[in-house]
Design an enzyme around this catalytic site. Structure first.
Site, PDB file in Angstrom:
ATOM      1  N   GLY A 167       0.895  -1.205  -0.005  1.00 51.25           N
ATOM      2  CA  GLY A 167      -0.114   0.069  -0.119  1.00 51.25           C
ATOM      3  C   GLY A 167       0.799   1.296  -0.092  1.00 51.25           C
ATOM      4  NE  ARG A 178      -5.804  -2.030  -5.126  1.00 48.81           N
ATOM      5  CZ  ARG A 178      -7.082  -1.643  -4.750  1.00 48.81           C
ATOM      6  NH1 ARG A 178      -7.930  -2.295  -5.064  1.00 48.81           N
ATOM      7  NH2 ARG A 178      -7.189  -0.556  -3.798  1.00 48.81           N
ATOM      8  CB  VAL A 213      -1.985  -7.331  -0.745  1.00 55.63           C
ATOM      9  CG1 VAL A 213      -1.047  -6.639  -0.757  1.00 55.63           C
ATOM     10  CG2 VAL A 213      -3.309  -6.640  -0.234  1.00 55.63           C
ATOM     11  CB  SER A 237      -7.292   0.622  12.906  1.00 55.54           C
ATOM     12  OG  SER A 237      -8.428   1.647  13.260  1.00 55.54           O
ATOM     13  CE1 TYR A 295     -10.359  -0.737   8.555  1.00 56.48           C
ATOM     14  CE2 TYR A 295     -11.146   0.644  10.415  1.00 56.48           C
ATOM     15  CZ  TYR A 295     -10.266   0.280   9.369  1.00 56.48           C
ATOM     16  OH  TYR A 295      -8.905   1.024   9.696  1.00 56.48           O
ATOM     17  N   GLY A 323      -5.248   5.885  15.314  1.00 56.46           N
ATOM     18  CA  GLY A 323      -6.948   6.496  15.413  1.00 56.46           C
ATOM     19  C   GLY A 323      -7.078   7.458  14.248  1.00 56.46           C
ATOM     20  CB  VAL A 348      -4.394   8.728  10.006  1.00 55.53           C
ATOM     21  CG1 VAL A 348      -3.029   9.223   9.287  1.00 55.53           C
ATOM     22  CG2 VAL A 348      -4.035   8.120  11.257  1.00 55.53           C
ATOM     23  CG  PHE A 366      -9.219   5.682   6.452  1.00 56.78           C
ATOM     24  CD1 PHE A 366      -8.793   4.197   6.378  1.00 56.78           C
ATOM     25  CD2 PHE A 366     -10.502   5.883   7.125  1.00 56.78           C
ATOM     26  CE1 PHE A 366      -9.493   3.350   7.265  1.00 56.78           C
ATOM     27  CE2 PHE A 366     -11.066   5.136   7.997  1.00 56.78           C
ATOM     28  CZ  PHE A 366     -10.688   3.820   8.058  1.00 56.78           C
TER      29      PHE A 366
END
Length: 257
Positions: free
Chosen positions: A13, A38, A65, A144, A157, A188, A190, A194
């Site tokens: 990533g 990717r 992945v 996370s 998630y 936490g 970021v 995301f």
């Protein structure tokens, strides 16, 4: 402080966010980088930028992945100069949607489970045996706060990140008796892509997540990763939970108007 000069660091990533920030901090310390993602064009741009700034050795892999065969092929076909990986940073991961479980998207679930859990397992399974054989190595999993505390709409998630926590703990136990270190870095809020990924490209909705808050940056997380990796060889930082000062839990956030 342990030097990472000339060590081979494999980052998944790596094309953006925490992965790209990790690439930069390790490049600055003289490490050799295997960058996997990717998005090939983004990877190439990052490599060009790092080469200009640090003149570091970089090997690029266009890799999803989630594809077990592609991961196996990528690792087994690494050039000999790149085969002895010293540090694996399992950073590839994502969140999709904020639906209630009983209204969730099967496709979103599959993508999160396949990336966050199975992708991490594939890389670990193919890279750690070499570390054991060479008697050195460090695995850093990007987890996370969601792996420690669930929140409304976070169901699957949070489940995937709880799995990362358990896998990290299990790997550490399985490697007892070897010098290989295992660390889980669990941030936490970021501010990266995301939330944009979570909301399927809805940038306006993603922006509201960080309104009135000073969130962590990708560089903040990369700095913690680098700290963990550069501790003396006998020191293992098992787990780090980091949050912005404006956050006290997954649901308690101080927003300034």
């Amino acid at each position: 402080m342990l030097s990472v000069q000339d060590q081979i660091v494999f980052i998944t990533g790596a094309s953006s966010g925490i992965g790209a920030a990790c690439a930069k901090i390790f490049a600055g310390a003289g490490a050799k980088l295997i960058l996997a993602a990717r998005r090939w064009e983004r990877l190439q741009n990052l490599a060009d930028s790092l080469n200009k700034e640090f003149a570091t050795d970089i090997h690029l892999l266009q890799l999803d992945v989630r594809d077990a065969k592609a991961v196996e092929s990528a690792i087994s076909n690494l050039p000999s100069a790149w085969a002895n990986i010293d540090i694996l940073i399992n950073n590839a991961g994502l969140s999709r949607g904020l639906d209630k479980l009983h209204q969730g998207s099967f496709q979103d679930w599959e993508e999160m489970i396949d990336t966050n859990i199975k992708g991490l397992l594939y890389l670990t399974r193919h890279i750690v045996p070499g570390m054991v054989e060479r008697d050195r190595g460090h695995v850093v999993n990007i987890g996370s706060i969601a792996g420690h505390q669930t929140y409304p709409g976070g169901n699957v998630y949070c489940g995937t990140k709880a799995a990362v926590k358990a896998i990290s703990e299990g790997l550490k136990q399985d490697l007892l008796g070897t010098p290989i270190r295992v660390t889980s870095v669990d941030p936490g809020m970021v501010e990266t892509e995301f939330s944009e990924v979570r909301f399927h490209g809805d940038t306006q909705r993603a922006t509201t997540v960080y309104q009135g808050v000073t969130p962590l940056t990708a560089d903040d997380v990369a700095d913690v990763v680098f700290f963990c990796v550069t501790r003396p060889a006998h020191v293992n930082i098992n787990q780090v939970i980091l949050m912005p000062v404006d956050q006290a839990s997954t649901t308690l956030v101080n927003r300034r108007s």
